[in-house]
Structure formats: structure tokens, C-alpha cells
Enzyme design. Structure first.
Site, short mmCIF file in Angstrom:
data_model
loop_
_atom_site.label_atom_id
_atom_site.label_comp_id
_atom_site.label_asym_id
_atom_site.label_seq_id
_atom_site.Cartn_x
_atom_site.Cartn_y
_atom_site.Cartn_z
N GLU A 104 -21.38 7.49 43.33
CA GLU A 104 -22.32 6.79 44.20
C GLU A 104 -22.62 5.41 43.61
OE1 GLU A 104 -26.45 8.04 44.39
OE2 GLU A 104 -26.33 7.98 46.57
N LYS A 149 -45.81 10.36 42.04
CA LYS A 149 -45.28 9.40 41.06
C LYS A 149 -44.18 8.61 41.77
CE LYS A 149 -42.18 8.24 38.32
NZ LYS A 149 -41.61 6.86 38.43
N GLU A 180 -33.64 16.25 46.40
CA GLU A 180 -32.81 15.52 47.36
C GLU A 180 -32.15 14.38 46.58
OE1 GLU A 180 -31.77 16.07 50.22
OE2 GLU A 180 -33.07 17.75 50.71
N CYS A 203 -29.17 6.88 50.75
CA CYS A 203 -28.42 8.06 50.30
C CYS A 203 -27.45 8.54 51.36
CB CYS A 203 -29.39 9.17 49.93
SG CYS A 203 -30.58 9.51 51.21
#
Ligand code: NDP
Length: 477
Positions: free
Chosen positions: A379, A172, A247, A280
Site C-alpha cells: 500500500e 485518540k 480496519e 483505503c
């Protein structure tokens, strides 16, 4: 306009609902219409994967290796074309897109080899008449849920080990970037894999992603994305005791000490703006000791101001647009927040007009920030970095570790003593010395600590830990 459906049970199925895929460099460029699926398509894909699992599991390692090699061959042959799609739908520069396509091909090649190296162990038993054998079996059917920023590379580093170790897959991808996933699925579809071993279902996370996580025929979920989504997936997977691997985000520190090589330090910090800062592992907190602070900020500001922002396909472009309007507005909100918190916006952070209508933002650099400001705690996932001043190495290390994240951490220094100390004491899954915090090799483990990662590492030989189950056998001859 071409419409792309899902790939389920070895065939492409026309989509009943679609969503347009727009080029963030040029919003008039509609790349295609891609399936906006529902739970029924997820169920079909999970059933197809489960039906194919016994046969794929029993398929010999040579066949698995050959198929992965074939996928790699085609990807290497078509790197430029695939890279173009990666850049067109995500906005990263063509060089970055082609680089990602090449890396993805390397990953398939690597795991073709790993399929052949899935060794077990033997041991003597404490009981003299028994022998012990430790082997690895496939986990089973896996649901792979991936984000938009490395929309080809991340599926590659999940699909390749999954197939190498005998698992069937339902992918997905992010609904912002389905084009690269479709190209990859098309290559996989022609590789000779038996039907049902690989399936692609496109659609929203809330519907398709959640249905995949909840489906009883899916044995494991490998997820890359934000912490908020990861937490949701973890709670759902635990409820039915499915294996999962997460992750997630980062707020990666780059420490620059007084004895650093200024050019190397500026190169490392400027790398935070690659892929428009949407990595990331980007260094978003740059922690600089007092002796070099002013020279470093001046040199970095000059470098950042010179970054050419433009259409991803323009050969002059050094930074493309951000991925969509939602991310753009989020970046702008954080830039305003940084200013209102007392940070000094040294350069950038402005909307840019370009010949094509797109999500163009100039790379932003803050200085005089503190580690308690929200721009240094949360973030942002855009081209925004902030410098924090530190008195000495000890303070810099403490600031680096003062975060809920723990993905990557870097230090720029000429001191072996400080470099070694930092490698040992940085609370991160990956540590870089005189190198950018972003950028990892594919043959070694990738992952973090704290709220950045959960479960076994990805990539390299360590990928096996998620995609296999260990079996210990006691054998009386
Ligand atoms: P999101 O968490 O928003 O989405 C990631 C994927 O999860 C998408 O496919 C999304 O679908 C899907 N999803 C959303 N909700 C659910 C749900 N309830 N159940 C199942 N799946 C769901 O992340 P982004 O796509 O915005 O990616 C950016 C994030 O990814 C950043 O936080 C970044 O740090 C992280 N990231 C981490 C990496 C790592 O290796 N540590 C590498 C790259 C990125 P959709 O969006 O299509 O609706």
C-alpha cells in the site's frame, strides 16, 4: 497561537506539551498547537470513562437519541466551517472536506435512530417451562484510534454507534490531524452528554495509542489505520483479552473488461486520485484486458494529466497536496521503485511548485506493470496507480484476488454474467460494479477480508456487533 488541550471528564484541560498542526497546502499556516499527551492523561480519561459508564449505560434510549440528534443538528448547521478545518489540516479539497463534514452529520443522525432500534429476540426454550430472551448490552468503555485521512468521518462512524449503544468513549485521533477531532469534541461537549461519557486525548500513537490499548479500564478498541499498527494493537489487546476491531489498508483492484463503457471505466479509475489517493478503498491496481487496454491507458493518462493540483481552498483545485513530508517522501520512493521495477511512468509523479509552500505532487499513473512488482503489492497511500494487463476475464479475476488485502474490488463491464461472477468471486469485503472502489454508504456494512480487516463490520446496523455484548437469558415465569 491558540493552544488546544484534551477533553477529559467533561472539561477541557490545558496541555503541558504541544505539537504544531501545519496546513499541508501552506506550511506557513500554523493552524494551532495541540496537546502532545502522555500516559497520565490516558489514565485520567480511562478513569473518567469507566466512572461514567454505569450512568450512561442506564440512560434511556430517548435521551441518547436526542443527544446524538443534537450533535447532528449542530454539525449540519456548521458543515462549511467544519469542512474548512478538515481541508485545512489534511489537504483534501474544500468540496471533499465539506462533503466529509456533511457525511459525519448524517452518521450521527443515523445512529440517533439506531439508539431507538436496539431490539432483542425471544425464543421458545427446548425446556417447556422456560422462555428465552436474547438482548444486547453495551460493551463498556471503548478506546477509538483513528487515522488522518478521514479524520472526521472515521471518528464519527465510531463515536456515534458507541454512544448510541450506551458505551463511554476515549478518542485518540491521529496527531497529524487533531483540529477536526477538537471541533467535533467541542460540539459533543455542548450536546448534554454527562461528564466522562466522551473524552478526547491527543498525542502520538506509540505513547497515547498504546497506553489506551493497554489500559485495563478500556473494554474494547476500535482501530482504523495501517496493517503494521493493527497487528501491534491486536497482539496487545489479546494479551488482556480486550475486544478489538481493526480496519486497515487496501490494494484494491479495479478490473476493466473489453466490453466496458470507456467513459465509465476512466471515471472509476480517476476516482483513485480523490483525497490525493489517500483512501483505503482507492483503486491502486487497475487490471485491464487486452482489447481495451491501449485505449483505456491513453484516455486515463489524458484525464490524470488534466487534474489540477493546488491549495485545498482554491476552487479550481481538483487534487490537494499529500498530507505531510513523510507521506510525500514515501510516495516519491515508490514512484522511483516502480520505474526501477520496469513499470512505465505514463504521466505525473513529479514535485510541483505552487505559490504556497506545501506537499504538492502530480498524480502518477504507471502502465506495463506486473502484479509481482512491489508497487502492486504494497500500500502506497498516495496519488499513484498502476495498470496491469490481463489476457481475459479469468486472468483478471485471478490477478485481482492475488493480494494479501481484501477491502474493496471493482469491475467495469457491460456483461451481467461477468459482473455477477465477479461479485461472487472477488475476495473483498466490498465489491463495486461500474462504480469506483472508493465511496461507501453509511447505512450498510463497511469492511474487508484478509489483512484489510479484523473483527465485526463498521457502519450501518452491523456496527452494533462490536459495540454490544449479547446476553441470553432463560426465564422461568
Ligand atoms: P497508522 O497505523 O500509522 O495510524 C493510525 C492511528 O494509530 C493513529 O492515530 C496513530 O497515531 C495510531 N497508532 C500508531 N501506533 C500505535 C500504537 N502502537 N498503538 C496504538 N495506536 C497507534 O495509520 P495512518 O494514520 O498513517 O493512516 C493510514 C492507514 O490507515 C492506511 O494504511 C490506510 O489504508 C488505513 N485506513 C484504513 C481505513 C479502513 O477503513 N480500512 C480507512 C482509512 C485509512 P499517530 O499517527 O498519531 O502517532
Amino acid at each position: 497561537m491558540q493552544s488546544y488541550g484534551n477533553f477529559i471528564g467533561g472539561e477541557w484541560r490545558a496541555a503541558s506539551e504541544i505539537r504544531p498542526n501545519l496546513n499541508p497546502s501552506d506550511l506557513n499556516d500554523r493552524i494551532g498547537d495541540y496537546a502532545e499527551s502522555g500516559t497520565a492523561e490516558v489514565a485520567l480519561a480511562a478513569e473518567a470513562a469507566a466512572a461514567a459508564q454505569p450512568r450512561w449505560q442506564a440512560t434511556g434510549i430517548q435521551t441518547r437519541a436526542d443527544i446524538l440528534d443534537k450533535i447532528a443538528d449542530e454539525m449540519f448547521r456548521r458543515t462549511d466551517e467544519i469542512g474548512r478545518m478538515v481541508s485545512r489540516e489534511e489537504g483534501k479539497t474544500l468540496a471533499e472536506g465539506i462533503g466529509e463534514a456533511h457525511r459525519s452529520a448524517q452518521i450521527f443522525r443515523f445512529f440517533a435512530g439506531e439508539a431507538m432500534r436496539n431490539m432483542g429476540e425471544t425464543a421458545a426454550s427446548v425446556r417447556p417451562d422456560l422462555a428465552v430472551e436474547v438482548t444486547r448490552e453495551p460493551l463498556g468503555t471503548v478506546g477509538l484510534i483513528t487515522p488522518w485521512n478521514f479524520q472526521l468521518g472515521i471518528p464519527a462512524w465510531k463515536i456515534a454507534p458507541a454512544l448510541a449503544y450506551g458505551n463511554c468513549v476515549v478518542l485518540k485521533p491521529s496527531e497529524l490531524t487533531p483540529g477536526s477531532a477538537c471541533m467535533l469534541a467541542d460540539i459533543i461537549a455542548r450536546s448534554g452528554l454527562p461528564e466522562g461519557v466522551f473524552n478526547l486525548v491527543m498525542g502520538s500513537g506509540a505513547t497515547v495509542g498504546q497506553a489506551l490499548v493497554d489500559h485495563p479500564l478500556i473494554d474494547g478498541i476500535s482501530f482504523t489505520g495501517s496493517v503494521a499498527t493493527g497487528e501491534r494493537i491486536a497482539a496487545s489487546a489479546v494479551r488482556r483479552m480486550a475486544r478489538f476491531q481493526l480496519e486497515m489498508g487496501g490494494k484494491n483492484p479495479l478490473v476493466v473488461l473489453d466490453d466496458a463503457d470507456l467513459k465509465i471505466a476512466v471515471d472509476c479509475a480517476a476516482a483513485a486520485y480523490t483525497v490525493s489517493g489517500q483512501r483505503c478503498t482507492s483503486s491502486t491496481r487497475i487490471i485491464v484486458t487486452s482489447g481495451i487496454h491501449d485505449r483505456f491507458v491513453a484516455a486515463l493518462a489524458e484525464r490524470v494529466a488534466a487534474i489540477k493540483v493546488g491549495h485545498a481552498f482554491d476552487p479550481e483545485t481538483e487534487m490537494g497536496p499529500v498530507v505531510d513530508e513523510v507521506q510525500l517522501q514515501k510516495d516519491l520512493r515508490y514512484i522511483e521503485l516502480g520505474k526501477s521495477e520496469g513499470g512505465r511512468l505514463v504521466v505525473g509523479g513529479e514535485l510541483l511548485d505552487r505559490p504556497h509552500r506545501g506537499h504538492y505532487l502530480s498524480p502518477a499513473l504507471f502502465a506495463e506493470t506486473t502484479n509481482t512488482m512491489r508497487i502492486n503489492r504494497e500500500e502506497i497511500f498516495g496519488p499513484v496507480t498502476a495498470v496491469i494487463r490481463a489476457g481475459d476475464y479469468e486472468e483478471a479475476l485471478a490477478l485481482a484476488n492475488d493480494t494479501t488485502y481484501g477491502l474493496s474490488a471493482g469491475i467495469c463491464t457491460g456483461s451481467l454474467k461477468h459482473a455477477r461472477h465477479f461479485v461472487r468471486h472477488a475476495q473483498a469485503g466490498m465489491v463495486m460494479v461500474n462504480a469506483p472502489t472508493g465511496g461507501a454508504d453509511y447505512h450498510v456494512p463497511f469492511g474487508g477480508r484478509k489483512r484489510s480487516s479484523y473483527g465485526p463490520r463498521e457502519q450501518g446496523t452491523y456496527a452494533r456487533d462490536f459495540y454490544t455484548c449479547v446476553k441470553t437469558a432463560y426465564i422461568r415465569p
